[in-house]
Design an enzyme around this catalytic site. Sequence first.
Site, PDB file in Angstrom:
ATOM      1  N   CYS A 155       0.799  -1.219   0.000  1.00  0.00           N
ATOM      2  CA  CYS A 155       0.000   0.000   0.000  1.00  0.00           C
ATOM      3  C   CYS A 155       0.833   1.272   0.000  1.00  0.00           C
ATOM      4  O   CYS A 155       0.327   2.346  -0.308  1.00  0.00           O
ATOM      5  CB  CYS A 155      -0.942  -0.006   1.199  1.00  0.00           C
ATOM      6  SG  CYS A 155      -2.168  -1.335   1.155  1.00  0.00           S
ATOM      7  N   HIS A 377       3.943  -3.019   3.430  1.00  0.00           N
ATOM      8  CA  HIS A 377       4.487  -4.230   4.030  1.00  0.00           C
ATOM      9  C   HIS A 377       5.852  -3.962   4.632  1.00  0.00           C
ATOM     10  O   HIS A 377       6.635  -3.189   4.110  1.00  0.00           O
ATOM     11  CB  HIS A 377       4.585  -5.331   2.966  1.00  0.00           C
ATOM     12  CG  HIS A 377       3.265  -5.653   2.337  1.00  0.00           C
ATOM     13  ND1 HIS A 377       3.083  -5.721   0.985  1.00  0.00           N
ATOM     14  CD2 HIS A 377       2.052  -5.898   2.888  1.00  0.00           C
ATOM     15  CE1 HIS A 377       1.820  -6.012   0.715  1.00  0.00           C
ATOM     16  NE2 HIS A 377       1.176  -6.115   1.852  1.00  0.00           N
TER      17      HIS A 377
END
Length: 397
Positions: A155, A377
Amino acid sequence: MIEPLPTEDIPKQSVSIVGIASRCAPHKLGADELEAIARRHYSSTPSLEKMLEINRKTRIDHRYSVFSSDHEHWHRPTIPSFSECDSLFKEYGIPLASAASARAIQDWGGVPDEITHLVAVTCTNTAHPGFDSVLCRKLGLKCNVRRVLLHGIGCGGGISAMRVAHELLLGSTQQGVPARALIVACEVPTVFARSELDIMDKTQDVNVAMCLFGDCAAALVLSNGIGHKASEQRPIWNILNCEPTQFDGTEDIAHFNVHDKGYHAIIDKRIPQLTGKCVPAGFQSLISSTPSLALEEKNYVPSNYGWAVHPGGYAVLVAAQDALGLTADDLRASYDAYRDGGNTISTTIIRILEKLRDEHKHGSNQKDKLVLAAIGHGITLETAILTRPGSSSYLHA
């Protein structure tokens, strides 16, 4: 001995956003549609019922998918293989990326062969050559365009791509040459929805990823300002600084793991709590690493800025809002993007920028400086700070 350049000969070190566009997939995927898909293929189990309960409470009006409700993908008895998922990304994802890119180029006002750099990002495909190579041909970019394809950052990818493009264009500025970078993010997570459901049925581990992710592509055009033409849009924002921060002890919190049917998302329930800790710390690091802002105490106050926070989920936005001492209105564009589309991974932050740009066009009163934040992540927090043209702190920090 090399003589230093006179100050007046040193190029102005600014990189600007001059084009923005997004293109969500054409089909809406609501809570009822996901429930129908799940019940079509699987019997009721505690994990399925819990996932569907969460699905009804996400506060997402709808997500977007490249697949219509009657598409074979939702009805076939077998789970698509990884190879089939790759083909689906190429069939549906690349046209989305091409459309978003073309719109961003049109918004900028230049032409494709003036693009000098391409920075692409996805976490929903791993083909070689990457989708950036195909995109070059579709868009008519020059054969020697400088390409970078980012992967493995989830993201945070939209801001990561901006950071990489920003640094590349600063290098061109030091050389005194014109540079225009196209940033393209493309995510098609619903390609893996069937395999995610199947894994949940086998393991009985509740997977909230099924309830959050949607398909989208988004693009930006960046300029170093050298050789500006009358046809090109004036800067929308200037990029002051970009700063990544990796947090120790968070390696097991968020994953997007490869398996034989595609990717499997693991999203830990501790992410909202970590967001409340990571985002304020990352913001302080961003300001302290921006020389034009670092020396004044008022610049460390979050409410003195506009904000674009990646909506990993509703609880993530609330955690960031509370930790930063902001109001829901301060994050209105982030909440709006979440309601309309959900979490579209690396593309989401660009969708939020597009909303803020459109608000400003219609006379919305916005703060001169805008902070971007997205957790990816790792956990890695990607941040950036932008400023409106004409405001203070214009030069690259």
